[in-house]
Design a protein around this motif. Structure first.
Motif, PDB file in Angstrom:
ATOM      1  N   HIS A   1      11.563  46.680  63.596  1.00  0.00           N
ATOM      2  CA  HIS A   1      11.878  46.372  65.071  1.00  0.00           C
ATOM      3  C   HIS A   1      12.727  47.665  65.527  1.00  0.00           C
ATOM      4  N   GLY A   2      11.871  48.155  66.439  1.00  0.00           N
ATOM      5  CA  GLY A   2      12.572  49.394  67.107  1.00  0.00           C
ATOM      6  C   GLY A   2      11.879  50.598  66.470  1.00  0.00           C
ATOM      7  N   GLY A   3      11.302  50.441  65.230  1.00  0.00           N
ATOM      8  CA  GLY A   3      10.553  51.650  64.429  1.00  0.00           C
ATOM      9  C   GLY A   3      11.284  52.201  63.694  1.00  0.00           C
ATOM     10  N   GLY A   4      12.788  52.371  63.760  1.00  0.00           N
ATOM     11  CA  GLY A   4      13.819  53.237  62.886  1.00  0.00           C
ATOM     12  C   GLY A   4      13.778  54.646  63.484  1.00  0.00           C
ATOM     13  N   PRO A   5      14.455  55.381  62.542  1.00  0.00           N
ATOM     14  CA  PRO A   5      14.469  55.235  61.054  1.00  0.00           C
ATOM     15  C   PRO A   5      15.881  54.602  61.071  1.00  0.00           C
ATOM     16  N   VAL A   6      15.904  54.004  59.666  1.00  0.00           N
ATOM     17  CA  VAL A   6      17.447  53.621  59.415  1.00  0.00           C
ATOM     18  C   VAL A   6      17.646  54.277  58.143  1.00  0.00           C
ATOM     19  N   HIS A   7      18.968  54.858  57.965  1.00  0.00           N
ATOM     20  CA  HIS A   7      19.578  55.399  56.673  1.00  0.00           C
ATOM     21  C   HIS A   7      20.178  54.746  55.907  1.00  0.00           C
ATOM     22  N   PHE A   8      20.274  54.834  54.566  1.00  0.00           N
ATOM     23  CA  PHE A   8      20.955  54.130  53.643  1.00  0.00           C
ATOM     24  C   PHE A   8      21.693  55.183  52.466  1.00  0.00           C
ATOM     25  N   THR A   9      22.808  55.257  52.362  1.00  0.00           N
ATOM     26  CA  THR A   9      23.508  56.417  51.505  1.00  0.00           C
ATOM     27  C   THR A   9      23.496  55.507  49.969  1.00  0.00           C
ATOM     28  N   HIS A  10      23.778  56.356  49.102  1.00  0.00           N
ATOM     29  CA  HIS A  10      23.928  55.758  47.672  1.00  0.00           C
ATOM     30  C   HIS A  10      25.143  54.814  47.781  1.00  0.00           C
ATOM     31  N   GLY A  11      26.266  55.193  48.111  1.00  0.00           N
ATOM     32  CA  GLY A  11      27.242  54.162  48.421  1.00  0.00           C
ATOM     33  C   GLY A  11      26.875  52.804  48.945  1.00  0.00           C
ATOM     34  N   GLN A  12      26.296  52.900  50.075  1.00  0.00           N
ATOM     35  CA  GLN A  12      25.765  51.654  50.958  1.00  0.00           C
ATOM     36  C   GLN A  12      25.124  50.854  50.228  1.00  0.00           C
TER      37      GLN A  12
END
Length: 389
Positions: free
Chosen positions: A94-105
């Motif tokens: 939805h919205g195409g992103g991008p979405v980021h995730f860190t190692h901690g997350q």
């Protein structure tokens, strides 16, 4: 996401530095592999290290990290988890992103543990030639391109839902942070392979631990995919980004490679490989010498990616007679079982040992594997020569 926007993001991801590099141990110089590779445990095959199958005999149901085979297209990148991030993007969000995730997350998400085999699609490839007289291409694995581990990480389904996966998304394509793979002077880019959304949302995890330890460099540190029961190429190491798409995706790893080509298959090849097959084998070197007049405790392992193991039968006379082996582990999905059978040979000379697994769905190893040009999914009963003295 429009086509120009997709191309822009792909270029940005490709150009991004592969995180902070640490000092690479000297062992990596020759093979591109970081961990020690003692010859009693490994056979080197270019950028790969095959585990010596007979060396599993002194291990339990899990393969120690130090003994686990290594399948690399290039060399192991030595990456720092503190700078790592996963990018999820594509028109399937939805919205195409991008979405980021860190190692901690990622580690803050609910953790799951899965015990699963990772097996290269070409495991047993050399047996097409030595056992069936077929010419095939690719790394000439014997039987050691397989290992079992307890993987811990976050569910891929949790990450995709947090990223906003759309209800009509059909494919995801994970991609690694290792170097681009160049063959014949042509770069195929970083290793990547589509995965249907149905599988991605099922039992796939983003693993950051292996057998209770942080994921080792050679096995995907900081984060790798683990896709239970599927061919090893699906379990992308050194994960960097995941494209989510409303249309089917493709890469060289599901078009040129990891499909079946040959006389038994359509001219354009089979569908891309998904599940692995079934195998069983003795934990003995090929051509081993055994004494007559004494009882030997033969051991081995058997597994099926199709269903839990039901039984293993063994033969010590080339298949003329069969008897059941004793299973040492409770059969379970996505794992192997150790087995044992006593043998008291009386006459010196050559002998051929066979082991044949049957799983809970009735799948049994055939006498001959259907050949394919790239030597994938060898599943025939292995003919294991020994000499009695």
């Amino acid at each position: 996401m429009t086509a120009p926007a997709r191309r822009t993001l792909l270029k940005a991801l490709a150009a991004a530095p592969a995180l902070s590099a640490l000092a690479v141990p000297q062992a990596a110089a020759a093979t591109g592999i970081v961990k020690p590779l003692p010859p009693e445990y490994f056979t080197l095959r270019g950028t790969n290290a095959e585990a010596r199958y007979e060396s599993f005999a002194d291990t339990g149901p899990l393969t120690p990290n130090a003994r686990f085979f290594v399948r690399n297209h290039t060399s192991t990148p030595v990456l720092d988890a503190t700078g790592w991030r996963l990018t999820v993007w594509g028109d399937g969000l939805h919205g195409g992103g991008p979405v980021h995730f860190t190692h901690g997350q990622l580690r803050d998400l609910p953790a799951v543990t899965r015990t699963a085999l990772i097996e290269c699609a070409g495991n047993g490839r050399s047996l097409y030639a030595t056992q069936q007289g077929e010419t095939v291409t690719g790394t000439p694995w014997t039987l050691g391109a397989v290992g079992a581990a307890r993987w811990r990480g976050a569910r891929l389904s949790d990450v995709l839902r947090l990223a906003g996966i759309a209800g009509d998304a059909v494919d995801v394509m994970p991609r690694g942070l290792d170097d681009e793979y160049v063959t014949g002077g042509v770069s195929l880019g970083r290793v990547r392979r589509p995965l249907p959304v149905a599988k991605a949302l099922d039992d796939v995890i983003l693993a950051y631990e292996m057998n209770g330890e942080p994921l080792p460099y050679d096995h995907g540190h900081p984060v790798r995919l683990v896709v239970p029961s599927w061919v090893g190429i699906a379990s992308i190491k050194w994960l960097g980004d995941i494209e989510v798409s409303r249309a089917p995706l493709a890469s060289p790893w599901n078009t040129e490679y990891y499909r079946m080509f040959g006389e038994a298959y359509p001219p354009g090849g089979s569908a891309p490989l998904t599940r692995q097959t079934l195998k069983s084998a003795y934990e003995l070197p090929f051509g081993a010498t055994l004494e007559t007049g004494r009882t030997h405790r033969l051991t081995g392992r058997a597994w099926s990616a199709l269903a839990p193991v039901r039984e293993v039968d063994v033969s010590v006379d080339g298949g003329a007679h069969w008897r059941p082996a004793r299973l040492l582990d409770a059969p379970r999905r996505n794992g192997w079982v150790r087995w044992t059978a006593p043998w008291h040979p009386h006459r010196p000379g050559p002998a051929t040992l066979l082991a044949r697994v049957t799983d809970a769905d009735g799948n049994t190893q055939p006498e001959r594997a259907v050949p394919n040009t790239q030597g994938y999914l060898f599943n025939a009963v292995v003919r294991h020569p020994v000499t009695l003295v």
